[in-house]
Structure formats: structure tokens, C-alpha cells
Design an enzyme around this catalytic site. Structure first.
Site, PDB file in Angstrom:
ATOM      1  N   GLY A 102      22.539  20.088  -8.740  1.00  0.00           N
ATOM      2  CA  GLY A 102      21.906  20.037 -10.052  1.00  0.00           C
ATOM      3  C   GLY A 102      22.944  19.945 -11.157  1.00  0.00           C
ATOM      4  CB  CYS A 103      22.724  18.636 -14.594  1.00  0.00           C
ATOM      5  SG  CYS A 103      21.174  19.383 -15.148  1.00  0.00           S
TER       6      CYS A 103
END
Length: 342
Positions: A145-146
Site C-alpha cells: 500500500g501507499c
């Protein structure tokens, strides 16, 4: 290498297209959507004259016949079903959702509020934090995920060298609105988001267990972190400010040396000079992760400032980087775009 994308009309899918268009060793041969059946440049006119592939239905057999790898650029909850025919046929998959990241039984159900019937298949996926993968030949990759990417790259040198007091970690992440995807929501409405800032998912964000899972690879004794996320009125970018107490007194220059040593062979991690901190503008449109830090010698607290593009290093850029590692291409192939500045 021939490439297909499922979920090509979402923000991450479109960013994959942008990187692949400039890739010297990869060819995009098909794009797929759950709902659209038009040429992709009719839906997104900015692609006219550059890409006019038709958006096709999701046909696993066709994709495996014409491609060497498939990207799943779908919201969490969809990939876990669509990936299974590829997995069963040992066909390479790079998944950009959260469906295959959490390895502990029950974690996916708890944090993503969805059934975990795909749990046995999660174990086949390699967590794709590119700079710290130990076996880049694995065919099934769960792209991080970011927020998780930014947090993990922020703390990796400190955790690997056991320099930080584990229960002192505090992470404050701020994201542009594209991080929420294309689905409409009151919080992403222009009149709500413009000239505003809001905290969301306090203590419940789905990237929390992902970050802890990776931190524990470096420091198994770590139990928890304090993690907060906010929306800011920009289109792209993760701006993260993190804090931790050092075990021993160190200067800023000593820690900068530690970070430079850790990342010396990783071209996408750019450590800033002493008293220089990154901004979002210097990473937007790229796969770079820029890190600056400072030590408060009065409190023995380190402040780490990290900037990435949530659609670049936080999604599609890192996915292409993982494809490069899988294929044996130069790690930077197709990924050395200049930042979009100003």
C-alpha cells in the site's frame, strides 16, 4: 515482455499504462475492465494518439495466451477472486490491492471487513516492497500500500540496525485525494476537500497491520505503532512525518550516514542532505521515495520526513519495479521519468 492490465481505467491502472508506454522491454497487449467495453482512449481522451486498445471483458484464458504477466489494478475485494485462475495456472500476477498482503489468519477479515476464503492463496504471494525483497523470482506479488511503502522505507534503516525504541514510533501520513480511488464519497467532494484537511480511519486504517507485519520482519519484538492518516487538498502524493526515540545518542549526520549506507544500492531512494527535507512536488509523477531526517539532541527523538507519489512508488511505479525484478530487467527500466514540476 507482454503485459495485460485488469482494472485499466482506475487511477492505478492508468498510471501503469503511463509507465509501460515508456518501458523499453515491455509491451501492453490488452486492457480489461469489469464494466467498460469501449476503446480506452474514448473514455480517457488524453490517450488519443498514444493508446487505443479496446477495453475487454476479463477472460483469463485469453490473457494467459497472449501475455507474460498480468497486473490487477482493482479495489480490494475483487482481486482475491479474479486472481485465482492465474494462480492455479502458475501465471505471474502483480496485485495492487490489499487482498494478498496480510499473512496472519483473520487479519484480512478484521481490517478489510471482507471474507477470507482466499487465505490459503495468500501464502503464495511475496510482499513486494521492492528494496527489501529476498526472492524476486516469485511469480505472485502483493504490491504494498501507499502509506505502508512510505512508512516502511522511512523506518527500515533504524529497525534493521535496532536503533529505535519500539514503543515510541509515531507515524503521521497525509495523502492526496487520488489515494481514495475513483469512487465518489462525501469526503472527496470538491467542496469538502478543497481548502480543507481531515483525519480519517483513526486507529483503524488497513495499512496498520501491513506496516507492523513488515516491521516485524526486521524487529520481531515490535508489537504496535501509532499511525494516523489525513486527506489534504492535492491530487497526488503521500507526505509522511514520523517520529521515534533513539536508543542511544546520535547526531543527524550519523543517522544520515546510516540511511545512505542502507539505501546506497537502491536508485529510487533519495536521502536528503542535512537540514533538507523533501516536498511532494519533487516526487509527483515518479517512482522516487525522498527521505529527510533530523535528530533533536535534547530529547533523542528523530523526525523522519518522507515523500512519495501514492500512484507512483505507492502503487503503479513500484508494481513496474517489481515486474522489472521478476523479468530480470534493469530495475529502473521505464521508471526514470522526471518529476512533474511545478
Amino acid at each position: 515482455m507482454k503485459v495485460s492490465i485488469i482494472g485499466a481505467t482506475g487511477y492505478s491502472g492508468l498510471e501503469l499504462i503511463r509507465y509501460l508506454h515508456a518501458h523499453p522491454y515491455a509491451e501492453l497487449v490488452s486492457v480489461h475492465s469489469r464494466t467498460e467495453r469501449k476503446p480506452i482512449d474514448e473514455i480517457h481522451p488524453y490517450l488519443q494518439g498514444l493508446l487505443s486498445l479496446p477495453l475487454e471483458a476479463i477472460d483469463h484464458e485469453r490473457i494467459m495466451a497472449i501475455s507474460d504477466v498480468v497486473f490487477l489494478a482493482l479495489p480490494s475485494g475483487f482481486s482475491k477472486e479474479l486472481a485465482l485462475p492465474f494462480i492455479k495456472n502458475d501465471f505471474p500476477v502483480i496485485d495492487l490491492s490489499g487482498d494478498f498482503r496480510l499473512r496472519e489468519r483473520g487479519a484480512y477479515e478484521k481490517w478489510y471487513h471482507s471474507d477470507e476464503t482466499h487465505y490459503p492463496w495468500i501464502q503464495k504471494f511475496d510482499y513486494g516492497l521492492s528494496e527489501f525483497r529476498t526472492d524476486s523470482s516469485k511469480k505472485f506479488i502483493a504490491n504494498p500500500g501507499c502509506y505502508a511503502t512510505a512508512a516502511e522505507l522511512s523506518f527500515a534503516p533504524l529497525l534493521k540496525e535496532h536503533q529505535i525504541i519500539l514503543d515510541s514510533i509515531v507515524i503521521d501520513g497525509k495523502s492526496g485525494l487520488s489515494g481514495a480511488g475513483k469512487a465518489l464519497a462525501p469526503t472527496s467532494h470538491f467542496v469538502q476537500a478543497n481548502e480543507n484537511m481531515s483525519v480519517y480511519k483513526v486507529n483503524t486504517h488497513q495499512h496498520i497491520p501491513e506496516i507492523i507485519q513488515q516491521f516485524q520482519q526486521w524487529t520481531p519484538k515490535l508489537k504496535a505503532i501509532q499511525f494516523t492518516t489525513s486527506l489534504i487538498p492535492v491530487t497526488r502524493g503521500i507526505f509522511m512525518t514520523a517520529y521515534g526515540k533513539l536508543k542511544e545518542k546520535q547526531t543527524t549526520n550519523q543517522l544520515l550516514d546510516c540511511y545512505q549506507t542502507c539505501y546506497k544500492n537502491h536508485p529510487f531512494i533519495r536521502i536528503q542532505k542535512n537540514n533538507v527535507f523533501p516536498t511532494l512536488k519533487q516526487v509527483v509523477g515518479t517512482n522516487f521515495c525522498d527521505i529527510g531526517l533530523a535528530v533533536n539532541e535534547e530529547t533523542d527523538t528523530v523526525t523522519i520526513v518522507t515523500a512519495i507519489d501514492n500512484l507512483g512508488k505507492g502503487a503503479a511505479g513500484q508494481a513496474i519495479q517489481n515486474m522489472n525484478l521478476l523479468a530480470g530487467f534493469p530495475e529502473t527500466a521505464g521508471l526514470l521519468q522526471l518529476p512533474i514540476y511545478p
